[in-house]
Scaffold this active site. Structure first.
Site, PDB file in Angstrom:
ATOM      1  N   TYR A   1     -29.058 -30.304 -25.607  1.00 61.81           N
ATOM      2  CA  TYR A   1     -28.204 -29.095 -25.905  1.00 61.81           C
ATOM      3  C   TYR A   1     -26.739 -29.230 -25.825  1.00 61.81           C
ATOM      4  O   TYR A   1     -26.069 -28.950 -26.677  1.00 61.81           O
ATOM      5  CB  TYR A   1     -28.893 -28.003 -24.796  1.00 61.81           C
ATOM      6  CG  TYR A   1     -28.304 -26.817 -24.800  1.00 61.81           C
ATOM      7  CD1 TYR A   1     -28.579 -25.952 -25.893  1.00 61.81           C
ATOM      8  CD2 TYR A   1     -27.126 -26.289 -24.055  1.00 61.81           C
ATOM      9  CE1 TYR A   1     -27.905 -24.494 -25.761  1.00 61.81           C
ATOM     10  CE2 TYR A   1     -26.559 -25.176 -24.147  1.00 61.81           C
ATOM     11  CZ  TYR A   1     -27.002 -24.146 -25.133  1.00 61.81           C
ATOM     12  OH  TYR A   1     -26.508 -22.893 -25.161  1.00 61.81           O
TER      13      TYR A   1
ATOM     14  N   ALA B   1     -25.324 -31.740 -26.293  1.00 62.35           N
ATOM     15  CA  ALA B   1     -24.709 -32.736 -27.445  1.00 62.35           C
ATOM     16  C   ALA B   1     -24.518 -32.016 -28.694  1.00 62.35           C
ATOM     17  O   ALA B   1     -23.579 -32.184 -29.601  1.00 62.35           O
ATOM     18  CB  ALA B   1     -25.677 -33.809 -27.674  1.00 62.35           C
TER      19      ALA B   1
HETATM   20  P1  NAD Z   1     -31.498 -16.148 -27.008  1.00 67.41           P
HETATM   21  O1  NAD Z   1     -32.515 -17.213 -26.906  1.00 67.41           O
HETATM   22  O2  NAD Z   1     -31.742 -14.915 -26.381  1.00 67.41           O
HETATM   23  O3  NAD Z   1     -31.259 -15.804 -28.527  1.00 67.41           O
HETATM   24  C1  NAD Z   1     -31.065 -16.789 -29.353  1.00 67.41           C
HETATM   25  C2  NAD Z   1     -31.611 -16.266 -30.887  1.00 67.41           C
HETATM   26  O4  NAD Z   1     -31.563 -17.097 -32.003  1.00 67.41           O
HETATM   27  C3  NAD Z   1     -32.971 -15.461 -30.759  1.00 67.41           C
HETATM   28  O5  NAD Z   1     -32.841 -14.012 -31.432  1.00 67.41           O
HETATM   29  C4  NAD Z   1     -33.634 -16.543 -31.400  1.00 67.41           C
HETATM   30  O6  NAD Z   1     -34.922 -15.898 -32.421  1.00 67.41           O
HETATM   31  C5  NAD Z   1     -32.520 -16.929 -32.751  1.00 67.41           C
HETATM   32  N1  NAD Z   1     -33.056 -18.104 -33.087  1.00 67.41           N
HETATM   33  C6  NAD Z   1     -33.561 -19.142 -32.473  1.00 67.41           C
HETATM   34  N2  NAD Z   1     -33.851 -20.175 -33.728  1.00 67.41           N
HETATM   35  C7  NAD Z   1     -33.500 -19.835 -34.748  1.00 67.41           C
HETATM   36  C8  NAD Z   1     -33.763 -20.113 -36.022  1.00 67.41           C
HETATM   37  N3  NAD Z   1     -34.407 -21.263 -36.477  1.00 67.41           N
HETATM   38  N4  NAD Z   1     -33.273 -19.463 -37.439  1.00 67.41           N
HETATM   39  C9  NAD Z   1     -32.826 -18.104 -36.910  1.00 67.41           C
HETATM   40  N5  NAD Z   1     -32.749 -17.767 -35.765  1.00 67.41           N
HETATM   41  C10 NAD Z   1     -33.198 -18.434 -34.617  1.00 67.41           C
HETATM   42  O7  NAD Z   1     -30.236 -16.859 -26.628  1.00 67.41           O
HETATM   43  P2  NAD Z   1     -28.732 -16.288 -26.186  1.00 67.41           P
HETATM   44  O8  NAD Z   1     -28.679 -16.470 -24.645  1.00 67.41           O
HETATM   45  O9  NAD Z   1     -28.671 -15.012 -26.945  1.00 67.41           O
HETATM   46  O10 NAD Z   1     -27.820 -17.377 -26.638  1.00 67.41           O
HETATM   47  C11 NAD Z   1     -27.036 -17.106 -28.092  1.00 67.41           C
HETATM   48  C12 NAD Z   1     -26.114 -18.055 -28.370  1.00 67.41           C
HETATM   49  O11 NAD Z   1     -25.336 -18.321 -27.363  1.00 67.41           O
HETATM   50  C13 NAD Z   1     -26.960 -19.432 -28.356  1.00 67.41           C
HETATM   51  O12 NAD Z   1     -26.452 -20.333 -29.326  1.00 67.41           O
HETATM   52  C14 NAD Z   1     -26.607 -20.164 -27.071  1.00 67.41           C
HETATM   53  O13 NAD Z   1     -26.877 -21.548 -27.046  1.00 67.41           O
HETATM   54  C15 NAD Z   1     -25.161 -19.467 -26.933  1.00 67.41           C
HETATM   55  N6  NAD Z   1     -24.917 -19.732 -25.336  1.00 67.41           N
HETATM   56  C16 NAD Z   1     -25.840 -18.821 -24.576  1.00 67.41           C
HETATM   57  C17 NAD Z   1     -25.390 -18.855 -23.227  1.00 67.41           C
HETATM   58  C18 NAD Z   1     -26.110 -18.121 -22.052  1.00 67.41           C
HETATM   59  O14 NAD Z   1     -25.566 -18.303 -21.109  1.00 67.41           O
HETATM   60  N7  NAD Z   1     -27.092 -17.307 -22.532  1.00 67.41           N
HETATM   61  C19 NAD Z   1     -24.421 -19.832 -22.778  1.00 67.41           C
HETATM   62  C20 NAD Z   1     -23.490 -20.436 -23.670  1.00 67.41           C
HETATM   63  C21 NAD Z   1     -23.926 -20.526 -25.017  1.00 67.41           C
END
Ligand code: NAD
Length: 248
Positions: free
Chosen positions: A156, A158
């Site tokens: 992740y 990376a």
């Molecule tokens: P989440 O898992 O709640 O939401 C991710 C969304 O991406 C989901 O709706 C999922 O269905 C969609 N998704 C996954 N694979 C997909 C694909 N192949 N095609 C289309 N859609 C796809 O996660 P989140 O916490 O809302 O995170 C959103 C973004 O923020 C992510 O990129 C995550 O890495 C990043 N992020 C989150 C946090 C955190 O603390 N929650 C921190 C840093 C970065």
């Protein structure tokens, strides 16, 4: 506040979590939002209801960001129908957390395919309309762990570090076309992704946050709306960290 009237914004991973709030806030600012996701449409309908309640407009585009051909076709059809594509938020992401010795080729490939490949090919599909219009915004959702590392998140972290390299490269490639490309680096944000963590891991995280609280999706959305606005037109190739001071 910052306005995005008449803009078309595509948000990947827009049905739930941070993406859902991004859709609502971009729509509240005046953009027509297109949410791309692999989840079942009824989950997206909940996001649409939030958008409507905020007085905005949005639609669902069920598609997997790793299906490059489908993404290319879908973005092309969207551009033909709506006549513009101003904003792309590469937010779709997955985390398959494992210590190094347990990282499987499948985990690594899938993580890179969604988190990096998705951003590359959605950007590729969006860049022509933006270049033609000589304006555009691409925002890549990175993470604090891209810059700090985190035990158990080799694949992740990376993938998120790769997004920062991608951001800076696209920022340089498309600056002359009026397209800015930035990354947002969330810290520990309260969503399904982080709710799954064990309680002791959450407490450990909290101790590392100078502002003393977990972030909310709205904290991230505010940064994204700003970076999409005209007021941010001189900002490109940057990582805007939204992490409560976790990494400075
Ligand atoms: P989440 O898992 O709640 O939401 C991710 C969304 O991406 C989901 O709706 C999922 O269905 C969609 N998704 C996954 N694979 C997909 C694909 N192949 N095609 C289309 N859609 C796809 O996660 P989140 O916490 O809302 O995170 C959103 C973004 O923020 C992510 O990129 C995550 O890495 C990043 N992020 C989150 C946090 C955190 O603390 N929650 C921190 C840093 C970065």
């Amino acid at each position: 506040m910052f306005r995005l009237d008449d803009k078309v914004a595509v948000v990947t991973g827009g049905y739930r979590g941070i993406g859902r709030v991004l859709c609502v806030e971009l729509a509240r600012a005046g953009a027509h939002v297109v949410a791309v996701d692999v989840l079942e449409p009824p989950i997206g309908e909940q996001m649409l209801a939030d958008v409507r309640a905020a007085g905005g407009s949005a639609e669902l585009l069920p598609c997997d960001v790793t299906d490059h051909e489908a993404i290319g076709d879908a973005f092309h059809a969207l551009y033909k129908r709506l006549g513009r594509l101003d904003i792309l938020i590469n937010n779709a992401g997955i985390a398959r957390d494992q210590v190094l010795l347990r990282v499987s080729p499948e985990d690594l490939h899938k993580t890179l395919a969604v988190n990096v490949g998705g951003a590359v090919f959605c950007s590729k599909a969006a860049i022509r309309p933006m270049s033609r219009a000589k304006t555009g915004r691409i925002i890549n959702m990175a993470s604090v762990v891209a810059e700090t590392g985190n035990p158990g998140q080799a694949a992740y972290a990376a993938s998120k570090a790769a997004l920062i390299g991608l951001t800076k490269t696209l920022a340089r490639e498309y600056a002359s076309r009026g397209v800015t490309v930035n990354a947002v680096g969330p810290g520990f944000i309260d969503t399904d992704m982080t709710r799954m963590l064990p309680e002791d891991a959450k407490q450990l995280m909290l101790q590392q946050i100078p502002l003393g609280r977990v972030g909310q999706p709205h904290d991230v959305a505010a940064a994204v709306v700003f970076l999409c606005s005209d007021e941010a037109s001189y900002i490109t190739g940057q990582v805007l960290r939204v992490n409560g001071g976790m990494y400075m």
